[in-house]
Design a protein around this motif. Structure first.
Motif, PDB file in Angstrom:
ATOM      1  N   GLN A 184      64.015  45.970  41.396  1.00 55.60           N
ATOM      2  CA  GLN A 184      64.528  44.689  40.906  1.00 55.60           C
ATOM      3  C   GLN A 184      64.893  44.812  39.435  1.00 55.60           C
ATOM      4  O   GLN A 184      64.137  45.349  38.644  1.00 55.60           O
ATOM      5  N   ARG A 185      66.058  44.285  39.080  1.00 61.03           N
ATOM      6  CA  ARG A 185      66.471  44.271  37.682  1.00 61.03           C
ATOM      7  C   ARG A 185      66.135  42.917  37.086  1.00 61.03           C
ATOM      8  O   ARG A 185      66.361  41.887  37.695  1.00 61.03           O
ATOM      9  N   ARG A 186      65.582  42.953  35.868  1.00 62.59           N
ATOM     10  CA  ARG A 186      65.146  41.724  35.210  1.00 62.59           C
ATOM     11  C   ARG A 186      65.722  41.673  33.799  1.00 62.59           C
ATOM     12  O   ARG A 186      65.580  42.617  33.028  1.00 62.59           O
ATOM     13  N   LEU A 187      66.361  40.569  33.465  1.00 66.10           N
ATOM     14  CA  LEU A 187      66.915  40.365  32.138  1.00 66.10           C
ATOM     15  C   LEU A 187      65.780  40.170  31.144  1.00 66.10           C
ATOM     16  O   LEU A 187      64.888  39.346  31.364  1.00 66.10           O
ATOM     17  N   VAL A 188      65.803  40.944  30.044  1.00 67.37           N
ATOM     18  CA  VAL A 188      64.742  40.844  29.041  1.00 67.37           C
ATOM     19  C   VAL A 188      65.255  40.382  27.680  1.00 67.37           C
ATOM     20  O   VAL A 188      64.469  40.009  26.827  1.00 67.37           O
TER      21      VAL A 188
ATOM     22  N   TYR B 284      68.550  44.818  30.459  1.00 73.28           N
ATOM     23  CA  TYR B 284      67.755  44.649  31.673  1.00 73.28           C
ATOM     24  C   TYR B 284      66.736  45.767  31.787  1.00 73.28           C
ATOM     25  O   TYR B 284      66.941  46.863  31.268  1.00 73.28           O
ATOM     26  N   THR B 285      65.668  45.487  32.490  1.00 73.91           N
ATOM     27  CA  THR B 285      64.703  46.499  32.869  1.00 73.91           C
ATOM     28  C   THR B 285      64.656  46.532  34.390  1.00 73.91           C
ATOM     29  O   THR B 285      64.997  45.552  35.048  1.00 73.91           O
ATOM     30  N   GLU B 286      64.240  47.657  34.940  1.00 76.00           N
ATOM     31  CA  GLU B 286      64.194  47.784  36.396  1.00 76.00           C
ATOM     32  C   GLU B 286      62.792  48.206  36.816  1.00 76.00           C
ATOM     33  O   GLU B 286      62.242  49.163  36.284  1.00 76.00           O
TER      34      GLU B 286
ATOM     35  N   HIS C  57      77.120  40.055  39.786  1.00 76.26           N
ATOM     36  CA  HIS C  57      76.527  38.739  40.037  1.00 76.26           C
ATOM     37  C   HIS C  57      77.389  38.037  41.085  1.00 76.26           C
ATOM     38  O   HIS C  57      78.605  37.939  40.929  1.00 76.26           O
TER      39      HIS C  57
END
Length: 82
Positions: free
Chosen positions: A10-14, A4-6, A49
């Motif tokens: 907000q954390r986003r799955l990459v 993930y990146t932040e 989650h």
């Protein structure tokens, strides 16, 4: 392990990488050989989650990229399909 990146809170799955499940809080990647003095450190974090039901909670360990870190150097790197 998922990566993930932040940004802006907000954390986003990459993507995902082949990181062992038993790694500690920091994953150290030697960049130039096994006994290299040059290495990159990646933070192993937990993400929660929430499902539709109140008791439907899942926690997973992930790699959380820091600012300027490139996921392409992680072992077995697989970006999300476009």
């Amino acid at each position: 392990m998922r990566v993930y990146t932040e940004a802006e809170g907000q954390r986003r799955l990459v993507g995902r990488a082949d990181i062992p499940d038993d790694v500690g809080a920091i994953f150290e990647l030697n960049l130039f050989g096994v006994s290299s003095t040059i290495s990159e450190h990646f933070v192993v974090a937990t993400i929660t989650h929430l499902g539709p039901a109140p008791h439907d909670i899942r926690v997973e360990r992930v790699i959380l990229l820091g600012m300027g870190q490139r996921p392409e150097i992680l072992p077995g790197w697989q970006p999300l399909a476009s």
